[in-house]
Design a protein around this motif. Structure first.
Motif, short mmCIF file in Angstrom:
data_model
loop_
_atom_site.label_atom_id
_atom_site.label_comp_id
_atom_site.label_asym_id
_atom_site.label_seq_id
_atom_site.Cartn_x
_atom_site.Cartn_y
_atom_site.Cartn_z
N LEU A 159 0.81 -1.10 -0.23
CA LEU A 159 0.40 0.33 0.29
C LEU A 159 1.00 0.97 0.19
O LEU A 159 0.13 2.06 -0.92
N LYS A 160 1.72 1.21 0.65
CA LYS A 160 3.38 2.43 0.50
C LYS A 160 3.47 2.34 -0.19
O LYS A 160 3.38 3.66 -0.57
N LYS A 161 3.84 1.46 -0.94
CA LYS A 161 4.49 1.28 -1.87
C LYS A 161 3.53 2.65 -3.52
O LYS A 161 4.43 3.76 -3.94
N ASN A 162 2.58 1.81 -3.50
CA ASN A 162 1.45 2.28 -4.86
C ASN A 162 1.05 3.37 -3.93
O ASN A 162 0.37 3.90 -4.35
N LYS A 163 1.36 3.99 -3.73
CA LYS A 163 1.49 5.61 -2.84
C LYS A 163 -0.15 5.57 -2.74
O LYS A 163 -0.84 6.35 -2.99
N LYS A 164 -0.92 5.09 -1.90
CA LYS A 164 -2.33 4.82 -1.72
C LYS A 164 -2.43 5.51 0.22
O LYS A 164 -1.18 5.57 0.69
N THR A 165 -3.37 6.70 0.03
CA THR A 165 -3.55 7.31 1.69
C THR A 165 -3.67 6.04 2.53
O THR A 165 -4.71 5.65 2.15
N VAL A 166 -3.18 5.70 3.51
CA VAL A 166 -3.65 4.95 4.53
C VAL A 166 -4.13 5.86 5.64
O VAL A 166 -2.91 6.17 6.44
N ILE A 167 -4.88 5.46 6.89
CA ILE A 167 -4.40 6.18 8.66
C ILE A 167 -5.17 4.65 8.94
O ILE A 167 -5.44 4.20 9.16
N PHE A 168 -3.71 5.26 9.60
CA PHE A 168 -3.16 3.55 9.76
C PHE A 168 -2.72 4.24 11.69
O PHE A 168 -2.67 4.57 12.49
N VAL A 169 -4.03 3.25 12.78
CA VAL A 169 -3.96 3.49 14.19
C VAL A 169 -2.95 2.36 14.82
O VAL A 169 -2.82 0.90 14.26
N THR A 170 -2.12 2.44 15.46
CA THR A 170 -1.21 1.83 16.42
C THR A 170 -0.64 2.26 17.00
O THR A 170 -0.76 3.23 17.96
N HIS A 171 -0.42 1.02 17.91
CA HIS A 171 0.11 1.34 19.61
C HIS A 171 1.49 1.06 19.68
O HIS A 171 2.38 0.96 20.80
N SER A 172 2.36 0.58 18.30
CA SER A 172 3.17 -0.09 18.13
C SER A 172 4.29 1.50 17.35
O SER A 172 3.84 2.47 16.31
N MET A 173 5.51 1.85 18.40
CA MET A 173 6.83 2.50 17.36
C MET A 173 6.62 2.12 16.23
O MET A 173 7.21 2.70 15.50
N GLY A 174 7.87 0.29 16.24
CA GLY A 174 8.29 0.33 15.67
C GLY A 174 7.40 0.11 14.17
O GLY A 174 8.08 0.44 13.28
N LEU A 175 6.49 0.17 13.81
CA LEU A 175 5.43 -0.80 12.71
C LEU A 175 4.99 1.43 13.00
O LEU A 175 5.45 1.81 11.39
N ALA A 176 4.56 2.08 13.69
CA ALA A 176 4.64 3.81 13.09
C ALA A 176 6.16 4.10 12.46
O ALA A 176 5.97 4.79 11.21
N LYS A 177 6.83 3.93 13.09
CA LYS A 177 8.13 4.55 12.57
C LYS A 177 8.92 3.78 11.00
O LYS A 177 8.81 4.31 10.19
N GLU A 178 8.12 2.26 10.87
CA GLU A 178 8.34 1.57 9.54
C GLU A 178 7.69 2.32 7.97
O GLU A 178 8.13 2.79 7.25
#
Lengths: 271, 405
Positions: free
Chosen positions: B198-217
């Motif tokens: 999704l990120k590669k395809n430049k989709k607009t994504v609103i991502f809810v997370t508790h994880s810093m690792g995922l957020a930063k990635e």
């Protein structure tokens, strides 16, 4: 979710279709006779009522084509009862989905009424068989009768929209509506010809026929089965009274749509 | 990225919920309640207090916050499920929320029927689903089970099916909840690969997370929500760091703010204190460095120790200056500063952990520097790395003879 009107309508259509199909599949799962129950239930009801009211209490005897008229009344009444009863609980019943997805809420009500409509169509075959058995032919009047059923459908949807909205806040309405449905059943001249009332009190019969369901049933009987039936048009010469059931239908439907569309954006958090 | 137009705009969004002592859902109740006006107005929970932000086209936008911070309410307002009391939300394009997987799944229907039902909720007609069906089933790896009723599925199978449908939603904007990535390791990997796609395809994504690792990635920018307000927004690094700080000031997430005093984060007489610390983490090793400084040269018997606890506060591992190989007494008699460097095997599973450090003396009766949640260990693994076991011992003997069986 969708933007323009056309795609919103398309979305609603897709949803209603899937809701109806899945409801239908689930309802008759695990029953041996399956969909035959949709036919058997009114037939059994009919036998009971026929034996008690027609055979023992002699109600309707001497009325032309009463057996098919009684069957038609029962089928149409069950249709109205089903539309309102299913509609009433359906919004609350779909609470889980509503909390996770934004979709047009009215699709739930329409889908619930669709299964009642399917039942009605099948039961209408039974009515036709009763009609032929009693030497009543199929005429254009039958088509006119169907228009009155359409009116009952619109009235039923209006009632279901109102009731389901109230039910989100007040669960009492379920019990209240049970009682009201019972009262309306006896007050809708399903079990007896209207003449039994009008011969005692004309005003009472007029009031009774202001109910779109009662007038609809009588009108169907009159146009499709036997001229020997009175509708509101026959019992009153006042144009406003004559139009009464139709006015009530329109008012209830419009109010239902208004109330529902005003309240439905908050269903997800209230349900 | 800045020249792109905003596709999701929230401005001054307020939302409050009435929490009656007991929800009045009978007429009798509400009649009685209307005579007790005070009672009725008492419990108002303000979930969102004026939240504003913009998400630009093609952006991976993180929404960070603890449980009960208002994240879900915000998501539901963005998705149009809840209505904002004040403020407005505008969305351009087709927004599809995945707040939960398998919305509308019915246990009494078959897997196949549920795919179509779920697809309908996403706005796909039967024909459109027909075209996607095989792909969905292949993604879920459930070819042999589609005729089975959903109630006979394992929970993992249900999730796979639901996620497979979700990946086929043609949305301009996706609302994704991190909790989507559940299931076994290989399926998780699949989910994260999908997020990457999704990120590669430049989709607009609103991502809810508790994880810093995922957020930063994954995320480019984000917001941090705390107590119904945005406390930080902008570049994800900054937001994620602010999120980490939250755990330094409060012990654990609570859905309804309590009036109880929070335990102190750091205390002690500071006769010996922690002056700097750092944490590095790989899939195999956790490296924790700390620098202690004593106020004066002393021959006091000073001890240092740290503990790693999980989100529930359960102690998982710990060490002091003596009980690990290379450990020795801390001697402040000739130097006022001492550095310690721990290397421990990373035996932690996926999740967020806190590391607390203690300096004490006089046999533990005097606390010099107690620092709770000095570091947050945010452990994100793409898949489970073996050996995920504490160092131990195994003896494997192979028989000399070929026919050992």
């Amino acid at each position: 979710m969708q933007q323009d009107f056309a795609s919103r309508l398309q979305y609603a259509r897709i949803l209603i279709r899937e809701f109806v199909i899945s409801d239908f599949k689930i309802r008759y799962q695990g029953s041996v006779l399956g969909y035959a129950w949709a036919l058997l239930r009114p037939l059994m009801m009919y036998i009971i009522l026929y034996v008690i009211f027609f055979y023992f209490l002699k109600i309707g005897q001497g009325v032309k084509h009463w057996p098919p008229a009684l069957m038609a009344g029962l089928v149409i009444w069950s249709f109205f009862a089903e539309v309102t009863k299913q509609g009433l609980t359906s919004i609350v019943g779909h609470g889980a989905i509503m909390r996770k997805m934004n979709f047009p809420r009215y699709t739930i009500i329409v889908a619930a009424s669709m299964s009642a409509l399917i039942n009605l169509l099948i039961n209408m075959l039974v009515v036709l068989i009763f009609m032929f058995a009693d030497n009543v032919g199929l005429s254009w009047g039958f088509a006119v009768g169907l228009l009155y059923i359409l009116e009952i459908f619109i009235f039923g949807i209006g009632v279901a929209l109102i009731l389901s909205t109230i039910y989100v806040r007040y669960r009492d309405i379920n019990f209240i509506w049970d009682v009201v449905t019972q009262a309306l059943f006896y007050g809708s001249a399903v079990l007896y010809p209207v003449s039994r009332i009008s011969s005692v009190s004309l005003v009472a019969a007029q009031v009774l026929l202001l109910n779109p369901v009662a007038n609809g049933i009588q009108s169907f009987r009159k146009y499709a089965i036997s001229q020997d039936t009175s509708t509101i048009v026959d019992l009153s010469s006042n144009v406003i009274v004559q139009a009464g059931p139709h006015i009530i239908t329109v008012v209830v439907f419009i109010y239902g749509v208004y109330l529902f569309s005003r309240s439905s954006p908050r269903f997800a958090e209230e349900v | 990225m800045l020249d792109h137009a905003s596709v999701v705009t929230a401005s001054g969004v307020h939302k409050q919920f009435h929490l009656p002592a007991s929800k009045s859902d009978s007429i009798k109740h509400s009649v009685i309640q209307s005579f007790h006006k005070k009672n009725r107005e008492s419990e108002i929970f303000r979930a969102l207090k004026g939240v504003s932000f913009e998400v630009k086209k093609g952006e991976f936008f993180g929404v960070l916050g603890r449980n009960g911070s208002g994240k879900s309410t915000l998501l539901k307002i963005l998705a149009g499920i809840y209505q904002a009391d004040q403020g407005s939300v505008s969305v351009e394009g087709r927004l599809v929320p995945f707040i939960e997987l398998g919305v509308g799944f019915r246990p009494d229907l078959s897997g196949r029927e549920n795919v179509y039902l779920n697809g309908a909720l996403l706005g796909f007609s039967k024909q459109q689903m027909d075209a996607r069906y095989d792909e969905i089933v292949a993604f879920a790896e459930l070819e042999d089970f589609m005729g089975q009723k959903l109630k006979n599925y394992s929970s993992g199978m249900k999730v796979r099916l639901a996620f497979a449908v979700a990946t086929h939603a043609d949305a301009d904007i996706l609302l994704l909840d991190e909790v989507l990535a559940v299931g076994d390791a290989s399926f998780q990997k699949k989910c994260y690969n999908h997020f990457r796609e999704l990120k590669k395809n430049k989709k607009t994504v609103i991502f809810v997370t508790h994880s810093m690792g995922l957020a930063k990635e994954y995320c480019d920018r984000g917001v941090l929500i705390e107590g119904g307000e945005i406390t930080e927004q902008g570049e994800i690094e900054k937001v994620a760091d602010a999120y980490t700080q939250l755990f330094n000031t409060a012990p654990a997430a609570k859905s309804i703010p309590s009036k109880k005093k929070k335990p102190k984060k750091r205390w002690g007489d500071k006769s010996v204190k922690i002056v700097s610390h750092s944490l590095k983490k790989t899939n195999e090793l956790i490296t924790f460095k700390v620098r202690l400084e004593s106020k004066k040269l002393t021959d006091d018997y000073v001890k240092f120790g740290f503990q790693i606890k999980d989100a529930a506060g359960k102690l998982l591992m710990g060490a002091n200056n003596l009980n690990v190989p290379g450990g020795k007494s801390l001697d402040f008699s000739s130097s006022r500063t001492i550095e310690l460097e721990y290397e421990v095997t990373n035996i932690l599973g996926n999740g967020t952990y806190t590391l607390s450090a203690t300096v004490n003396k006089d046999g533990g009766t005097t606390v010099c520097d107690q620092w709770n949640a000095i570091e947050i260990v945010d452990n994100t693994r793409d898949s489970v790395h073996y050996p995920l076991v504490a160092p131990g011992k195994v003896t494997i003997t192979s028989s000399q003879k070929g026919s050992a069986r």
